[in-house]
Design a protein around this motif. Structure first.
Motif, PDB file in Angstrom:
ATOM      1  N   HIS A  14      -9.133  -3.640   0.399  1.00 33.61           N
ATOM      2  CA  HIS A  14      -7.731  -4.044   0.191  1.00 33.61           C
ATOM      3  C   HIS A  14      -6.967  -3.970   1.514  1.00 33.61           C
ATOM      4  O   HIS A  14      -5.824  -3.524   1.563  1.00 33.61           O
ATOM      5  CB  HIS A  14      -7.072  -3.127  -0.851  1.00 33.61           C
ATOM      6  N   ARG A  15      -7.628  -4.420   2.559  1.00 33.49           N
ATOM      7  CA  ARG A  15      -7.098  -4.236   3.910  1.00 33.49           C
ATOM      8  C   ARG A  15      -5.707  -4.846   4.089  1.00 33.49           C
ATOM      9  O   ARG A  15      -4.806  -4.205   4.635  1.00 33.49           O
ATOM     10  CB  ARG A  15      -8.080  -4.850   4.907  1.00 33.49           C
ATOM     11  N   ALA A  16      -5.526  -6.084   3.638  1.00 35.34           N
ATOM     12  CA  ALA A  16      -4.231  -6.745   3.820  1.00 35.34           C
ATOM     13  C   ALA A  16      -3.132  -6.000   3.076  1.00 35.34           C
ATOM     14  O   ALA A  16      -2.028  -5.799   3.603  1.00 35.34           O
ATOM     15  CB  ALA A  16      -4.314  -8.196   3.332  1.00 35.34           C
ATOM     16  N   GLN A  17      -3.417  -5.568   1.867  1.00 35.36           N
ATOM     17  CA  GLN A  17      -2.426  -4.834   1.082  1.00 35.36           C
ATOM     18  C   GLN A  17      -2.125  -3.481   1.714  1.00 35.36           C
ATOM     19  O   GLN A  17      -0.968  -3.032   1.726  1.00 35.36           O
ATOM     20  CB  GLN A  17      -2.934  -4.640  -0.348  1.00 35.36           C
ATOM     21  N   TYR A  18      -3.143  -2.842   2.249  1.00 38.97           N
ATOM     22  CA  TYR A  18      -2.969  -1.555   2.925  1.00 38.97           C
ATOM     23  C   TYR A  18      -1.954  -1.674   4.061  1.00 38.97           C
ATOM     24  O   TYR A  18      -0.978  -0.919   4.133  1.00 38.97           O
ATOM     25  CB  TYR A  18      -4.328  -1.084   3.457  1.00 38.97           C
ATOM     26  N   TYR A  19      -2.153  -2.639   4.949  1.00 38.73           N
ATOM     27  CA  TYR A  19      -1.236  -2.801   6.078  1.00 38.73           C
ATOM     28  C   TYR A  19       0.145  -3.276   5.626  1.00 38.73           C
ATOM     29  O   TYR A  19       1.169  -2.850   6.182  1.00 38.73           O
ATOM     30  CB  TYR A  19      -1.829  -3.771   7.098  1.00 38.73           C
ATOM     31  N   GLU A  20       0.164  -4.132   4.625  1.00 32.03           N
ATOM     32  CA  GLU A  20       1.450  -4.634   4.130  1.00 32.03           C
ATOM     33  C   GLU A  20       2.303  -3.497   3.552  1.00 32.03           C
ATOM     34  O   GLU A  20       3.514  -3.415   3.817  1.00 32.03           O
ATOM     35  CB  GLU A  20       1.207  -5.689   3.049  1.00 32.03           C
ATOM     36  N   LEU A  21       1.674  -2.611   2.794  1.00 32.72           N
ATOM     37  CA  LEU A  21       2.437  -1.532   2.158  1.00 32.72           C
ATOM     38  C   LEU A  21       2.867  -0.474   3.166  1.00 32.72           C
ATOM     39  O   LEU A  21       3.958   0.097   3.035  1.00 32.72           O
ATOM     40  CB  LEU A  21       1.614  -0.906   1.030  1.00 32.72           C
TER      41      LEU A  21
ATOM     42  N   ARG B 234       5.843  -1.980   4.688  1.00 34.95           N
ATOM     43  CA  ARG B 234       6.983  -1.991   3.778  1.00 34.95           C
ATOM     44  C   ARG B 234       7.654  -0.615   3.698  1.00 34.95           C
ATOM     45  O   ARG B 234       8.864  -0.522   3.478  1.00 34.95           O
ATOM     46  CB  ARG B 234       6.546  -2.441   2.383  1.00 34.95           C
TER      47      ARG B 234
ATOM     48  N   SER C 225       5.759   2.191  -3.698  1.00 35.96           N
ATOM     49  CA  SER C 225       4.680   1.200  -3.751  1.00 35.96           C
ATOM     50  C   SER C 225       3.458   1.676  -2.971  1.00 35.96           C
ATOM     51  O   SER C 225       2.313   1.465  -3.387  1.00 35.96           O
ATOM     52  CB  SER C 225       5.162  -0.144  -3.202  1.00 35.96           C
ATOM     53  N   TRP C 226       3.700   2.312  -1.827  1.00 33.77           N
ATOM     54  CA  TRP C 226       2.583   2.866  -1.059  1.00 33.77           C
ATOM     55  C   TRP C 226       1.852   3.924  -1.869  1.00 33.77           C
ATOM     56  O   TRP C 226       0.615   3.931  -1.936  1.00 33.77           O
ATOM     57  CB  TRP C 226       3.058   3.458   0.269  1.00 33.77           C
TER      58      TRP C 226
ATOM     59  N   PHE D 126      -0.366   2.510  -4.587  1.00 32.37           N
ATOM     60  CA  PHE D 126      -1.598   2.000  -3.981  1.00 32.37           C
ATOM     61  C   PHE D 126      -2.543   3.146  -3.649  1.00 32.37           C
ATOM     62  O   PHE D 126      -3.747   3.098  -3.962  1.00 32.37           O
ATOM     63  CB  PHE D 126      -1.239   1.211  -2.718  1.00 32.37           C
TER      64      PHE D 126
END
Length: 392
Positions: A256-263, A266, A275-276, A279
């Motif tokens: 979930h690399r993209a979501q990891y960096y996005e959160l 954020r 949200s972090w 996750f």
């Protein structure tokens, strides 16, 4: 004159003017203010993750912890290093340790080996009474970056210059961590939070918040990701949520690399800690369940193969070698003879019998310097690396 934009997680401050100007993020103290909104889904996730982690800790105790730890540490080292770009597999690392010759680039395998050494070092420091602290973090980094890629980038020392993530310079970077003087203040605040100042934080929440804060501070010139992932497991051990370091989130972060960096971003831009944490706690629950299933599958495999050995005559040395392979997976005849204090002919005969039973197989095809693998154990471990959840 400095301008800034504040969020719940910190503030952005202009560092220089003109064409070389850039803005850096200065994190706020932990825990967040206002505090985490532990309502509804987040509270349920925290409970679910805690139960899953407890189940993992319980089932792990049914296996010899040292043997299981040997494998889990190496599995995590491979996964965490793959995030940083290495190509080594678990088989490469185990074979390198067994015969001293990797199947992949030497630098890759050595880098993975340094991660193994760093995790062992950190856990031994905890058992010796050292708390999770800036000293422990620096020692982890020192061991991790001792040789190979990154060894010239101040191993064990917090950075004294500005770094950034993405882009060719701070001015066009995706994210700029705090400058060195602000970084040390942020690190001191992080250490105080880990030590429950000003208030106690439950272990899983503490691990999730501390990991995100560490990655935001980015205190080293290289190796921040690997140290930050080590920090999660060591914190849970220090807090008593785990008795052994068996939980590793590298696979979850990689998938979930993209979501990891996005959160993470954020959190910085919007102060969205909730949200972090959703996750993070989802990852703890999923990885704990996967590790529990893997451990149970290993237990079933070991018991089945052990029973097959015991019903045969003259199983003494064969069983001894089997027990050795349970903890090593891959071996050579000289290594097994040396570590078990057996003769080469005894080991050779025992391995042939295990080959006949299809418990081990030889993987080089060479007449000499042969290498043997407990294949079905390796297959079970690699199912976890591939992200497949084993049946419960």
């Amino acid at each position: 004159m400095q301008s800034f934009v504040s969020t719940r997680a910190g503030r952005i401050i202009q560092q220089q003017a003109g064409k070389d100007g850039f803005s850096a993020f200065i994190p706020a103290r932990l825990p967040p203010v206002p505090g985490l909104e532990l309502t509804g889904g987040l509270r349920d996730l925290l409970e679910h993750a805690s139960i899953s982690l407890g189940r993992l800790d319980g089932v792990s105790a049914s296996l010899d912890p040292d043997r299981l730890l040997y494998i889990y540490v190496r599995k995590e080292a491979v996964l965490s290093s793959q995030i940083e770009g290495t190509q080594s597999t678990l088989s490469d690392l185990l074979r390198f340790e067994a015969e001293g010759a990797p199947g992949m680039p030497l630098d890759d395998v050595r880098e993975v080996s340094r991660y193994v050494a760093a995790l062992h070092h950190g856990f031994n420091l905890l058992r010796g009474g050292l708390p999770v602290s800036l000293r422990l973090v620096r020692e982890l980094h020192q061991v991790l970056m001792q040789e190979g890629r990154g060894s010239t980038r101040a191993p064990g020392d917090f950075r004294r210059s500005q770094n950034w993530i993405g882009g060719s310079r701070p001015g066009n970077a995706r994210f700029v961590p705090p400058p060195p003087h602000e970084m040390m203040i942020a690190l001191d605040n992080l250490e105080r939070f880990i030590h429950d100042q000003p208030e106690r934080t439950p272990p899983l929440l503490k691990a999730g918040l501390a990991h995100a804060q560490f990655e935001t501070i980015h205190p080293f010139l290289d190796g921040n990701g690997r140290v930050g992932r080590l920090l999660i497991t060591l914190l849970l051990c220090a807090e008593g949520a785990l008795t052994q370091p068996f939980l590793y989130l590298s696979l979850y972060f990689r998938e979930h690399r993209a979501q990891y960096y996005e959160l993470l971003q954020r959190v910085r831009t919007d102060g969205d800690w909730e949200s972090w944490m959703e996750f993070f706690l989802t990852g703890v629950a999923e990885v704990s369940a996967q590790a529990t299933a893997t451990t149970r599958a290993l237990l079933a495999r070991f018991e089945k193969d052990r029973e097959r050995i015991l019903i045969r005559r003259g199983s003494g040395s064969v069983l001894t070698l089997f027990e050795f392979l349970r903890g090593r997976v891959i071996t050579t005849i000289p290594r097994a003879a040396r570590e078990l204090n057996l003769t080469h002919p005894t080991v050779t005969t025992a391995l042939r019998r295990l080959e006949d039973m299809e418990i081990v197989r030889e993987i080089t095809g060479r007449p000499r310097a042969r290498v043997y693998v407990y294949q079905q154990q390796l297959d079970i471990l690699n199912q976890g690396i591939d992200g497949q959840l084993l049946p419960d």
